[in-house]
Design an enzyme around this catalytic site. Sequence first.
Site, PDB file in Angstrom:
ATOM      1  N   HIS A  64       0.858  -1.180   0.000  1.00  0.00           N
ATOM      2  CA  HIS A  64       0.000   0.000   0.000  1.00  0.00           C
ATOM      3  C   HIS A  64       0.894   1.229   0.000  1.00  0.00           C
ATOM      4  O   HIS A  64       1.909   1.279   0.710  1.00  0.00           O
ATOM      5  CB  HIS A  64      -0.946  -0.009   1.202  1.00  0.00           C
ATOM      6  CG  HIS A  64      -2.126  -0.908   1.011  1.00  0.00           C
ATOM      7  ND1 HIS A  64      -2.835  -1.458   2.054  1.00  0.00           N
ATOM      8  CD2 HIS A  64      -2.736  -1.359  -0.140  1.00  0.00           C
ATOM      9  CE1 HIS A  64      -3.817  -2.188   1.577  1.00  0.00           C
ATOM     10  NE2 HIS A  64      -3.775  -2.161   0.249  1.00  0.00           N
ATOM     11  N   ASP A  66       1.097   4.170   1.191  1.00  0.00           N
ATOM     12  CA  ASP A  66       1.538   4.930   2.355  1.00  0.00           C
ATOM     13  C   ASP A  66       2.679   4.250   3.095  1.00  0.00           C
ATOM     14  O   ASP A  66       3.204   4.807   4.058  1.00  0.00           O
ATOM     15  CB  ASP A  66       0.361   5.190   3.309  1.00  0.00           C
ATOM     16  CG  ASP A  66      -0.371   3.929   3.721  1.00  0.00           C
ATOM     17  OD1 ASP A  66      -0.600   3.063   2.859  1.00  0.00           O
ATOM     18  OD2 ASP A  66      -0.740   3.817   4.910  1.00  0.00           O
ATOM     19  N   HIS A  67       3.091   3.072   2.632  1.00  0.00           N
ATOM     20  CA  HIS A  67       4.203   2.368   3.271  1.00  0.00           C
ATOM     21  C   HIS A  67       5.438   2.242   2.372  1.00  0.00           C
ATOM     22  O   HIS A  67       6.477   1.794   2.846  1.00  0.00           O
ATOM     23  CB  HIS A  67       3.748   0.979   3.727  1.00  0.00           C
ATOM     24  CG  HIS A  67       2.762   1.032   4.846  1.00  0.00           C
ATOM     25  ND1 HIS A  67       3.111   0.828   6.166  1.00  0.00           N
ATOM     26  CD2 HIS A  67       1.432   1.302   4.845  1.00  0.00           C
ATOM     27  CE1 HIS A  67       2.038   0.955   6.928  1.00  0.00           C
ATOM     28  NE2 HIS A  67       1.005   1.250   6.145  1.00  0.00           N
ATOM     29  N   HIS A 142      -4.075  -8.498   6.550  1.00  0.00           N
ATOM     30  CA  HIS A 142      -4.442  -7.252   5.897  1.00  0.00           C
ATOM     31  C   HIS A 142      -5.077  -7.565   4.543  1.00  0.00           C
ATOM     32  O   HIS A 142      -5.182  -8.736   4.144  1.00  0.00           O
ATOM     33  CB  HIS A 142      -3.198  -6.366   5.745  1.00  0.00           C
ATOM     34  CG  HIS A 142      -3.500  -4.921   5.494  1.00  0.00           C
ATOM     35  ND1 HIS A 142      -4.506  -4.245   6.123  1.00  0.00           N
ATOM     36  CD2 HIS A 142      -2.919  -4.017   4.648  1.00  0.00           C
ATOM     37  CE1 HIS A 142      -4.532  -2.994   5.714  1.00  0.00           C
ATOM     38  NE2 HIS A 142      -3.587  -2.832   4.809  1.00  0.00           N
ATOM     39  N   ASP A 212       0.021  -2.794   9.273  1.00  0.00           N
ATOM     40  CA  ASP A 212      -1.428  -2.799   9.090  1.00  0.00           C
ATOM     41  C   ASP A 212      -1.990  -4.216   9.236  1.00  0.00           C
ATOM     42  O   ASP A 212      -1.550  -5.150   8.551  1.00  0.00           O
ATOM     43  CB  ASP A 212      -1.771  -2.270   7.697  1.00  0.00           C
ATOM     44  CG  ASP A 212      -1.327  -0.830   7.512  1.00  0.00           C
ATOM     45  OD1 ASP A 212      -0.507  -0.356   8.314  1.00  0.00           O
ATOM     46  OD2 ASP A 212      -1.809  -0.190   6.558  1.00  0.00           O
ATOM     47  N   HIS A 270      -0.177   4.764  12.884  1.00  0.00           N
ATOM     48  CA  HIS A 270      -1.034   4.593  11.713  1.00  0.00           C
ATOM     49  C   HIS A 270      -2.416   5.184  11.963  1.00  0.00           C
ATOM     50  O   HIS A 270      -3.446   4.558  11.739  1.00  0.00           O
ATOM     51  CB  HIS A 270      -1.130   3.111  11.320  1.00  0.00           C
ATOM     52  CG  HIS A 270      -1.564   2.895   9.902  1.00  0.00           C
ATOM     53  ND1 HIS A 270      -2.872   2.645   9.563  1.00  0.00           N
ATOM     54  CD2 HIS A 270      -0.871   2.901   8.745  1.00  0.00           C
ATOM     55  CE1 HIS A 270      -2.966   2.492   8.255  1.00  0.00           C
ATOM     56  NE2 HIS A 270      -1.759   2.645   7.732  1.00  0.00           N
TER      57      HIS A 270
END
Length: 305
Positions: A64, A66-67, A142, A212, A270
Amino acid sequence: MEFELRILGSSSATPSTNRHHTAQVLTLGNQYHLIDCGEGTQMQLMQYKIKYQRICNIYISHLHGDHYFGLAGLLSTMHLQGRHTPLHLFGPPGLSEILSLQFRYSGTNLCYKLIFHELDTACFTQIFEDEEITVHTIPMEHRIPCCGFLFREKPKPYPLIKEKLPDFLTPPQLVRLKWGEDIRDAQGNVLVYHQEVTMPPKRSRSYAYCSDSRYRPELLPYLRHVDLLYHEATFTDEYRERAYYTFHSTARQAAELAAAAEVRRLLLGHFSVRYKDLTPLLEEAMEVFPATNLAIEGDVFSIQE
């Protein structure tokens, strides 16, 4: 050896004006281990005067954006700054292909060796080892393949008490004493008991990064008694159903896992952008597990021996 975590980013999918995407630096001795690399990680590294070239390993939990959206830029900057030291990159399937495509179309040929290690995110597996630490994957639950990481120091030697050491001991025998062995003669008789000439070793430290994931009590065997546990806490518990639906956790769930695992300290991160004030998340977790902190940009958490 220094064992210190610095938070670079703690926001969830959407950044805010005061919170960046997920990234952390774990300092182990004179080396930096970068954990996730969200957008803006380069700027945060500069903000906190962390030298890029001391990063030895980079660990990406999942794909993802944002990572990992900050990764290609960071690798390119290392190239432009003339890095020559090999860099180890640990990530899920697909990451190597993504980077290769970006570098091919930008005409980037790195001047250093990038060693990619593809991870099996579904199991607990050792992925790195040196003289002082081991690193294992921690399977997350996840929406896409995702794992966390467990950093552990190896057992440490027993300090010798010099004034109690017999003169006849050889250097190899001294080494054996430092690692908890008794010294015996050819017939197996004990000449020196190690506990009589050594002090207890300093304790080995540990850090667990749970990226996550839904709440997973199955992780307890991997997390038990760790010194510092980072666990995502995207929502407060009033959004528990939404957390489950989106494959995330609440602050209370993170605290419940920390309490059950008997960890020393919990870090929440997060955070959803819906929380301008993070106090409700902290208070919710502290009701269950008082030794809780928020993972705020710039904060440093040192683990003492």
